[in-house]
Design a protein around this motif. Structure first.
Motif, PDB file in Angstrom:
ATOM      1  N   VAL A 122       0.852  -1.199   0.000  1.00 20.22           N
ATOM      2  CA  VAL A 122       0.000   0.000   0.000  1.00 20.22           C
ATOM      3  C   VAL A 122       0.887   1.248   0.000  1.00 20.22           C
ATOM      4  CG1 VAL A 122      -1.626   1.347   1.397  1.00 20.22           C
ATOM      5  CG2 VAL A 122      -1.995  -1.115   1.062  1.00 20.22           C
ATOM      6  N   LYS A 123       1.914   1.216   0.859  1.00 18.15           N
ATOM      7  CA  LYS A 123       2.789   2.395   0.994  1.00 18.15           C
ATOM      8  C   LYS A 123       3.556   2.659  -0.303  1.00 18.15           C
ATOM      9  CE  LYS A 123       3.643   2.355   5.992  1.00 18.15           C
ATOM     10  NZ  LYS A 123       3.442   0.920   6.344  1.00 18.15           N
ATOM     11  N   GLU A 124       3.990   1.581  -0.971  1.00 17.98           N
ATOM     12  CA  GLU A 124       4.877   1.779  -2.132  1.00 17.98           C
ATOM     13  C   GLU A 124       4.103   1.821  -3.444  1.00 17.98           C
ATOM     14  OE1 GLU A 124       8.525  -0.635   0.076  1.00 17.98           O
ATOM     15  OE2 GLU A 124       7.638  -1.434  -1.786  1.00 17.98           O
ATOM     16  N   TRP A 125       2.765   1.825  -3.373  1.00 16.32           N
ATOM     17  CA  TRP A 125       1.950   1.760  -4.589  1.00 16.32           C
ATOM     18  C   TRP A 125       2.222   2.948  -5.512  1.00 16.32           C
ATOM     19  CZ3 TRP A 125      -1.946   4.678  -7.010  1.00 16.32           C
ATOM     20  CH2 TRP A 125      -2.637   4.006  -8.022  1.00 16.32           C
ATOM     21  N   LYS A 126       2.364   2.652  -6.822  1.00 19.94           N
ATOM     22  CA  LYS A 126       2.514   3.719  -7.820  1.00 19.94           C
ATOM     23  C   LYS A 126       1.463   3.519  -8.898  1.00 19.94           C
ATOM     24  CE  LYS A 126       6.665   2.770  -9.106  1.00 19.94           C
ATOM     25  NZ  LYS A 126       6.467   1.549  -8.264  1.00 19.94           N
ATOM     26  N   LYS A 127       1.053   4.598  -9.559  1.00 21.28           N
ATOM     27  CA  LYS A 127       0.057   4.551 -10.625  1.00 21.28           C
ATOM     28  C   LYS A 127       0.416   3.429 -11.606  1.00 21.28           C
ATOM     29  CE  LYS A 127      -2.358   7.974 -13.554  1.00 21.28           C
ATOM     30  NZ  LYS A 127      -3.618   7.227 -13.384  1.00 21.28           N
ATOM     31  N   GLY A 128      -0.574   2.608 -11.934  1.00 23.15           N
ATOM     32  CA  GLY A 128      -0.286   1.514 -12.877  1.00 23.15           C
ATOM     33  C   GLY A 128      -0.053   0.199 -12.165  1.00 23.15           C
ATOM     34  N   ASP A 129       0.302   0.254 -10.885  1.00 25.15           N
ATOM     35  CA  ASP A 129       0.470  -0.992 -10.107  1.00 25.15           C
ATOM     36  C   ASP A 129      -0.891  -1.626  -9.837  1.00 25.15           C
ATOM     37  OD1 ASP A 129       3.126  -0.424  -9.979  1.00 25.15           O
ATOM     38  OD2 ASP A 129       3.163   0.119  -7.845  1.00 25.15           O
ATOM     39  N   ASP A 130      -0.894  -2.945  -9.604  1.00 27.13           N
ATOM     40  CA  ASP A 130      -2.117  -3.602  -9.144  1.00 27.13           C
ATOM     41  C   ASP A 130      -2.569  -2.945  -7.845  1.00 27.13           C
ATOM     42  OD1 ASP A 130      -1.311  -7.083 -10.016  1.00 27.13           O
ATOM     43  OD2 ASP A 130      -1.840  -5.288 -11.204  1.00 27.13           O
ATOM     44  N   ARG A 131      -3.890  -2.949  -7.621  1.00 26.49           N
ATOM     45  CA  ARG A 131      -4.416  -2.484  -6.337  1.00 26.49           C
ATOM     46  C   ARG A 131      -4.783  -3.687  -5.474  1.00 26.49           C
ATOM     47  NH1 ARG A 131      -6.877   2.611  -5.763  1.00 26.49           N
ATOM     48  NH2 ARG A 131      -6.346   4.083  -7.422  1.00 26.49           N
ATOM     49  N   ILE A 132      -4.797  -3.458  -4.167  1.00 29.13           N
ATOM     50  CA  ILE A 132      -5.142  -4.564  -3.253  1.00 29.13           C
ATOM     51  C   ILE A 132      -6.179  -4.095  -2.225  1.00 29.13           C
ATOM     52  CG2 ILE A 132      -3.069  -5.955  -3.454  1.00 29.13           C
ATOM     53  CD1 ILE A 132      -1.781  -4.440  -1.243  1.00 29.13           C
ATOM     54  N   TYR A 133      -6.924  -5.084  -1.698  1.00 29.97           N
ATOM     55  CA  TYR A 133      -8.014  -4.805  -0.755  1.00 29.97           C
ATOM     56  C   TYR A 133      -8.019  -5.940   0.266  1.00 29.97           C
ATOM     57  CZ  TYR A 133     -12.483  -2.423   0.273  1.00 29.97           C
ATOM     58  OH  TYR A 133     -13.485  -1.666   0.827  1.00 29.97           O
ATOM     59  N   LEU A 134      -7.765  -5.624   1.527  1.00 28.41           N
ATOM     60  CA  LEU A 134      -7.669  -6.670   2.568  1.00 28.41           C
ATOM     61  C   LEU A 134      -9.025  -6.857   3.262  1.00 28.41           C
ATOM     62  CD1 LEU A 134      -4.908  -7.412   5.078  1.00 28.41           C
ATOM     63  CD2 LEU A 134      -7.150  -6.907   6.021  1.00 28.41           C
ATOM     64  N   GLN A 135      -9.347  -8.119   3.496  1.00 27.70           N
ATOM     65  CA  GLN A 135     -10.602  -8.444   4.185  1.00 27.70           C
ATOM     66  C   GLN A 135     -10.284  -9.465   5.265  1.00 27.70           C
ATOM     67  OE1 GLN A 135     -13.439 -10.014   1.424  1.00 27.70           O
ATOM     68  NE2 GLN A 135     -14.683 -11.008   2.993  1.00 27.70           N
ATOM     69  N   GLN A 136     -10.647  -9.161   6.519  1.00 26.86           N
ATOM     70  CA  GLN A 136     -10.286 -10.077   7.617  1.00 26.86           C
ATOM     71  C   GLN A 136     -11.450 -10.212   8.590  1.00 26.86           C
ATOM     72  OE1 GLN A 136      -7.688 -12.046   8.592  1.00 26.86           O
ATOM     73  NE2 GLN A 136      -8.910 -12.497  10.407  1.00 26.86           N
ATOM     74  N   SER A 137     -11.869 -11.455   8.847  1.00 28.02           N
ATOM     75  CA  SER A 137     -12.923 -11.661   9.842  1.00 28.02           C
ATOM     76  C   SER A 137     -12.365 -11.311  11.223  1.00 28.02           C
ATOM     77  CB  SER A 137     -13.358 -13.129   9.822  1.00 28.02           C
ATOM     78  OG  SER A 137     -14.027 -13.412  11.031  1.00 28.02           O
ATOM     79  N   LEU A 138     -13.160 -10.599  12.014  1.00 26.29           N
ATOM     80  CA  LEU A 138     -12.696 -10.191  13.350  1.00 26.29           C
ATOM     81  C   LEU A 138     -13.003 -11.264  14.379  1.00 26.29           C
ATOM     82  CD1 LEU A 138     -13.523  -6.381  13.521  1.00 26.29           C
ATOM     83  CD2 LEU A 138     -11.300  -7.504  13.349  1.00 26.29           C
ATOM     84  N   THR A 139     -13.700 -12.307  13.953  1.00 25.20           N
ATOM     85  CA  THR A 139     -14.083 -13.304  14.957  1.00 25.20           C
ATOM     86  C   THR A 139     -13.118 -14.486  14.952  1.00 25.20           C
ATOM     87  OG1 THR A 139     -15.647 -13.894  13.250  1.00 25.20           O
ATOM     88  CG2 THR A 139     -16.544 -12.857  15.202  1.00 25.20           C
ATOM     89  N   THR A 140     -12.083 -14.427  14.054  1.00 28.38           N
ATOM     90  CA  THR A 140     -11.148 -15.567  14.063  1.00 28.38           C
ATOM     91  C   THR A 140      -9.707 -15.036  14.059  1.00 28.38           C
ATOM     92  OG1 THR A 140     -11.040 -15.483  11.681  1.00 28.38           O
ATOM     93  CG2 THR A 140     -12.673 -16.986  12.616  1.00 28.38           C
ATOM     94  N   SER A 141      -8.836 -15.741  14.685  1.00 33.11           N
ATOM     95  CA  SER A 141      -7.382 -15.609  14.608  1.00 33.11           C
ATOM     96  C   SER A 141      -6.879 -14.180  14.416  1.00 33.11           C
ATOM     97  CB  SER A 141      -6.866 -16.460  13.435  1.00 33.11           C
ATOM     98  OG  SER A 141      -7.225 -15.832  12.206  1.00 33.11           O
ATOM     99  N   VAL A 142      -7.373 -13.250  15.233  1.00 33.00           N
ATOM    100  CA  VAL A 142      -6.709 -11.936  15.255  1.00 33.00           C
ATOM    101  C   VAL A 142      -6.012 -11.803  16.601  1.00 33.00           C
ATOM    102  CG1 VAL A 142      -8.202 -10.693  13.641  1.00 33.00           C
ATOM    103  CG2 VAL A 142      -8.856 -10.860  16.047  1.00 33.00           C
ATOM    104  N   GLY A 143      -5.092 -10.846  16.715  1.00 31.30           N
ATOM    105  CA  GLY A 143      -4.292 -10.668  17.938  1.00 31.30           C
ATOM    106  C   GLY A 143      -5.171 -10.337  19.140  1.00 31.30           C
TER     107      GLY A 143
END
Ligand SMILES: CC1(C)c2ccccc2-c2ccc(C[C@@H](CC(=O)O)C(=O)C(=O)O)cc21
Ligand SMILES: [Zn+2]
Length: 335
Positions: A122-143
């Motif tokens: 996300v930090k190093e993203w430049k125009k033309g790079d693939d985009r990403i979208y994170l999805q995480q359930s909060l009811t499993t395996s989080v800190g």
């Protein structure tokens, strides 16, 4: 500057241009009893100044999430453009399960990514790079810290609404981290949704289920079931002539705002351009018991039409036969 000369957190240049006009979704203080009138009427409303996700507002910066989200891989979607169109991979035609589906190339790739790698991209993203979208359930395996914050959400408030309005059970709380400019194209879900914005600003454009005819959903058997076929930025007015008549409402939600997205309501959601990454937590509930009372609600007619499509596909087997049979039944007889 707004009326009182305060610096506005965003400006219109950060919104993508659509040839549509939108009413404003009302913003009500969380103690306002009018909120229940909107929910009872299956109408969207932005609930403001609540404590629903207060601990997240206080602590969930990207750095905190990077440190506490957990060491497991998180589900990420990768797209070649700014659109992240949902698709149901169980509806994709393939030779092996020889379901008579449709030829389909997934527009996004689903990958497991460690939170550090996600944040780095996300930090190093430049125009033309693939985009990403994170999805995480909060009811499993989080800190543990995230779990502690999560249990301190204002559950009395949301459980109260769920009970008062006879919703079904809470099915999931998902955390979404998007890049600025990411877009989730127009679709509907079959669940009630409290859409709680933690960080950054998202533009939410909603249409009622009655606008089914203007938004041209894919056939039910298509992997993009429940999504609109119309590309809002380049609408094909020949193929979708009623799209220009679509009348929506919109809200730009920021930290602490909770948008109620009623079951079956269409929503098109984008993280503001040049607004930095955005974080959202949603609360999805199964719908309440739907008794057939007349006149039927618009979303009930959508549910009925879905059942007709499913039944026809079940008996006809070949999706290419569903359209022609429906046309034969309707054209010249019901039109
Ligand atoms: C785009 C993405 C990551 C995705 C990819 C592939 C499969 C599913 C999904 C999915 C589902 C929900 C959301 C959150 C929200 C839209 C938004 O906030 O962008 C929304 O629609 C809702 O809360 O109902 C986002 C996604
Ligand atoms: Zn949705």
């Amino acid at each position: 500057m707004d009326g009182e000369g305060n610096k506005k957190p965003w400006d219109a240049s950060q919104l993508r241009k659509y040839d549509l006009t939108f009413d404003e979704i009302p913003r009500l203080h969380y103690k306002d009893p009018k909120i229940d009138e909107y929910i009872r009427a299956n109408k969207p409303v932005v609930i403001i100044e609540s404590n629903i996700i207060k601990p997240a507002l206080q602590r969930w910066t990207l750095e905190y999430l990077e440190k506490n989200l957990g060491q497991t891989g998180h589900t990420c979607f990768v797209s070649k453009n700014h659109q992240f169109k949902y698709y149901d991979d169980k509806k994709i035609y393939d030779k092996t399960n020889n379901t008579k589906g449709v030829e389909f190339t997934p527009p996004t790739k689903k990958v497991e990514m460690r939170i550090e790698d996600f944040m780095k991209r996300v930090k190093e993203w430049k125009k033309g790079d693939d985009r990403i979208y994170l999805q995480q359930s909060l009811t499993t395996s989080v800190g543990n810290n995230i779990v502690e914050d999560f249990v301190k959400f204002d559950w009395d408030y949301v459980n109260g609404k769920q009970a008062k309005h006879n919703w079904g059970p809470l099915t999931s709380n998902l955390l979404f981290i998007a890049m600025e400019g990411n877009q989730t194209p127009c679709h509907y879900d079959e669940q009630e949704n409290f859409f709680a914005q933690v960080q950054g600003y998202k533009r939410c454009i909603l249409f009622p289920p009655s606008q089914f005819e203007c938004l041209y959903p894919y056939p039910v058997h298509h992997p993009h079931d429940r999504q609109s076929m119309v590309d809002f930025e380049h609408p094909d007015n020949a193929k979708f002539p009623k799209f220009k008549d679509a009348k929506g409402c919109e809200a730009i939600v920021g930290p602490g705002d909770v948008l109620y997205i009623p079951i079956y309501w269409w929503h098109h959601i984008e993280s503001l351009m040049r607004g930095g990454p955005t974080t959202t937590v949603n609360f999805w509930y199964k719908g309440g018991p739907s008794t057939l009372e007349y006149p039927l609600k618009d979303h009930q007619k959508v549910a009925i039409s879905r059942n007709v499509e499913k039944m026809l596909l079940e008996v006809l087997q070949d999706p290419k036969e569903v359209g022609p049979l429906l046309s034969a039944m309707v054209l010249g007889r019901y039109t």
